[in-house]
Scaffold this active site. Sequence first.
Site, PDB file in Angstrom:
ATOM      1  N   ASN A 111       0.744  -1.041   0.698  1.00 49.19           N
ATOM      2  CA  ASN A 111       0.028  -0.148   0.213  1.00 49.19           C
ATOM      3  C   ASN A 111       1.002   1.812  -0.412  1.00 49.19           C
ATOM      4  O   ASN A 111       1.482   1.412   1.073  1.00 49.19           O
ATOM      5  CB  ASN A 111      -0.951   0.363   1.126  1.00 49.19           C
ATOM      6  CG  ASN A 111      -2.126   1.166   1.436  1.00 49.19           C
ATOM      7  OD1 ASN A 111      -1.685   1.799   0.373  1.00 49.19           O
ATOM      8  ND2 ASN A 111      -2.280   1.476   2.311  1.00 49.19           N
ATOM      9  N   TRP A 112       0.824   1.900  -1.305  1.00 46.24           N
ATOM     10  CA  TRP A 112       1.909   3.004  -1.372  1.00 46.24           C
ATOM     11  C   TRP A 112       0.825   4.705  -0.495  1.00 46.24           C
ATOM     12  O   TRP A 112       2.027   5.133  -0.543  1.00 46.24           O
ATOM     13  CB  TRP A 112       1.965   3.461  -3.142  1.00 46.24           C
ATOM     14  CG  TRP A 112       2.623   1.997  -3.942  1.00 46.24           C
ATOM     15  CD1 TRP A 112       3.157   0.884  -3.259  1.00 46.24           C
ATOM     16  CD2 TRP A 112       3.723   2.480  -4.847  1.00 46.24           C
ATOM     17  NE1 TRP A 112       4.343   0.731  -4.494  1.00 46.24           N
ATOM     18  CE2 TRP A 112       4.107   1.392  -4.763  1.00 46.24           C
ATOM     19  CE3 TRP A 112       2.903   3.366  -5.756  1.00 46.24           C
ATOM     20  CZ2 TRP A 112       4.879   1.586  -6.142  1.00 46.24           C
ATOM     21  CZ3 TRP A 112       3.635   2.835  -7.268  1.00 46.24           C
ATOM     22  CH2 TRP A 112       4.592   1.850  -7.558  1.00 46.24           C
ATOM     23  N   LYS A 113       0.391   3.898  -0.075  1.00 49.71           N
ATOM     24  CA  LYS A 113      -0.764   5.605   0.612  1.00 49.71           C
ATOM     25  C   LYS A 113      -0.510   6.465  -0.584  1.00 49.71           C
ATOM     26  O   LYS A 113      -0.344   6.630  -1.634  1.00 49.71           O
ATOM     27  CB  LYS A 113      -0.080   5.553   1.631  1.00 49.71           C
ATOM     28  CG  LYS A 113      -0.038   4.394   2.613  1.00 49.71           C
ATOM     29  CD  LYS A 113       0.300   4.577   4.210  1.00 49.71           C
ATOM     30  CE  LYS A 113       0.482   3.512   4.574  1.00 49.71           C
ATOM     31  NZ  LYS A 113       0.229   3.577   5.986  1.00 49.71           N
ATOM     32  N   HIS A 129      -8.825   0.951   6.015  1.00 52.11           N
ATOM     33  CA  HIS A 129      -8.292   1.119   6.440  1.00 52.11           C
ATOM     34  C   HIS A 129      -8.167   2.256   7.091  1.00 52.11           C
ATOM     35  O   HIS A 129      -8.863   2.835   7.162  1.00 52.11           O
ATOM     36  CB  HIS A 129      -7.337   1.278   4.883  1.00 52.11           C
ATOM     37  CG  HIS A 129      -5.277   1.670   5.679  1.00 52.11           C
ATOM     38  ND1 HIS A 129      -5.014   2.249   6.465  1.00 52.11           N
ATOM     39  CD2 HIS A 129      -4.310   0.803   5.696  1.00 52.11           C
ATOM     40  CE1 HIS A 129      -3.971   2.219   6.710  1.00 52.11           C
ATOM     41  NE2 HIS A 129      -3.350   1.321   6.071  1.00 52.11           N
ATOM     42  N   GLU A 182      -6.577   4.529   8.119  1.00 49.49           N
ATOM     43  CA  GLU A 182      -6.124   5.992   8.166  1.00 49.49           C
ATOM     44  C   GLU A 182      -7.766   6.281   7.931  1.00 49.49           C
ATOM     45  O   GLU A 182      -8.197   7.832   8.070  1.00 49.49           O
ATOM     46  CB  GLU A 182      -5.047   6.503   6.896  1.00 49.49           C
ATOM     47  CG  GLU A 182      -3.784   5.752   8.242  1.00 49.49           C
ATOM     48  CD  GLU A 182      -2.309   5.190   7.024  1.00 49.49           C
ATOM     49  OE1 GLU A 182      -2.609   5.773   5.908  1.00 49.49           O
ATOM     50  OE2 GLU A 182      -1.632   5.248   7.639  1.00 49.49           O
ATOM     51  N   GLU A 188      -4.442  -5.112  10.652  1.00 46.60           N
ATOM     52  CA  GLU A 188      -3.850  -4.247  10.948  1.00 46.60           C
ATOM     53  C   GLU A 188      -3.974  -3.974  12.637  1.00 46.60           C
ATOM     54  O   GLU A 188      -4.249  -2.965  12.630  1.00 46.60           O
ATOM     55  CB  GLU A 188      -3.975  -3.209   9.674  1.00 46.60           C
ATOM     56  CG  GLU A 188      -3.342  -4.049   8.573  1.00 46.60           C
ATOM     57  CD  GLU A 188      -3.449  -2.779   7.548  1.00 46.60           C
ATOM     58  OE1 GLU A 188      -2.243  -2.895   7.108  1.00 46.60           O
ATOM     59  OE2 GLU A 188      -3.995  -2.016   7.774  1.00 46.60           O
ATOM     60  N   GLY A 203       2.853   1.857  10.984  1.00 46.19           N
ATOM     61  CA  GLY A 203       3.903   3.347  10.784  1.00 46.19           C
ATOM     62  C   GLY A 203       4.992   3.505  11.738  1.00 46.19           C
ATOM     63  O   GLY A 203       5.074   4.799  11.477  1.00 46.19           O
ATOM     64  N   SER A 225       4.278  -2.548  10.068  1.00 40.63           N
ATOM     65  CA  SER A 225       5.401  -2.528  10.603  1.00 40.63           C
ATOM     66  C   SER A 225       6.288  -3.241  10.090  1.00 40.63           C
ATOM     67  O   SER A 225       7.185  -3.859  10.675  1.00 40.63           O
ATOM     68  CB  SER A 225       5.576  -1.576  11.621  1.00 40.63           C
ATOM     69  OG  SER A 225       5.216  -0.466  12.217  1.00 40.63           O
ATOM     70  N   GLY A 252       2.977  -1.351   3.875  1.00 43.81           N
ATOM     71  CA  GLY A 252       2.991   0.309   3.934  1.00 43.81           C
ATOM     72  C   GLY A 252       4.359   0.765   3.564  1.00 43.81           C
ATOM     73  O   GLY A 252       4.614   0.694   2.375  1.00 43.81           O
ATOM     74  N   GLY A 253       5.056   0.881   4.578  1.00 47.80           N
ATOM     75  CA  GLY A 253       6.393   1.712   4.584  1.00 47.80           C
ATOM     76  C   GLY A 253       7.417   0.434   3.678  1.00 47.80           C
ATOM     77  O   GLY A 253       8.439   1.592   2.798  1.00 47.80           O
TER      78      GLY A 253
END
Length: 258
Positions: free
Chosen positions: A8-10, A95, A97, A167, A173, A213, A234-235
């Site tokens: 997921n590049w956000k 998600h 966020e 998640e 993150g 993470s 994510g990251g």
Amino acid sequence: MRNIVAGNWKSNKLINEGQELINEIAKGLPSLDSTDVIIAPPTPYLAHYSRNFVATNGIQFAAQQCSANSMGAHTGEFTASMLTSCGIQHVIIGHSERRDRFGENLDVVRAKVNEAIAAGLHVLLCCGESLDVRESGNHFDLISTQLSDAFQQVKVAQMSQITVAYEPVWAIGTGVTASAEQAQEMHRFIRERIEEWYTVKTAESTRILYGGSCKPSNANEIFSQPDVNGGLIGGAALDAKSFLSLIEASETSQKHSQ
Ligand code: PEP
């Protein structure tokens, strides 16, 4: 059952930077014997990428969300059917966020799931508890509510269109990962709920991903848990080397489980 490693590049990467990243990932991909690789770039690039990378060995694309509405006067929204018309097969829904920052409550998540299922998309349905909820011991109840609510109108035959991503919000993150035991415990709980709400076969065939993470240094341990079927990343999905090593970790865990 095949694992999924989804990135997921956000809201990261410009279109050309994303293209370079996909090229690098494609170049380094191992043979995907037991892992589906999905990338969720920013929405404006989706149609372009899906057209240009259609021949790229096995990378599939997801949207990071979709509208809760079908077509109509909803300025700025894009519908699930628009995604399928662009050749997109997957969508992330719920998600944390989006739940926390964009007001996606249970009703909105449920409506999005229903739209996506009706459009024929495969849904990566996220659930997860905040640190407060975990510390108060209510995490199992919350996950059960998030999922049972989202599944309200999902029929047993449609469960093949659902993958769950657990998640924990406190791990997203933050660099803090759930321990392998914490992940396995919650994944087992989710599988048992799916069995209770649907069938044993549905529970056994639903993939449950871990997210929060997840990185090369912890992926082997997490992916080797019996109820973990890969990860939502994510990251670590923003760098080809680390994303590729997560894909390798998934392939290795699948080989060891056979
Ligand atoms: C995510 O946002 O879905 C996620 C898992 O992020 P990260 O890997 O950066 O914690």
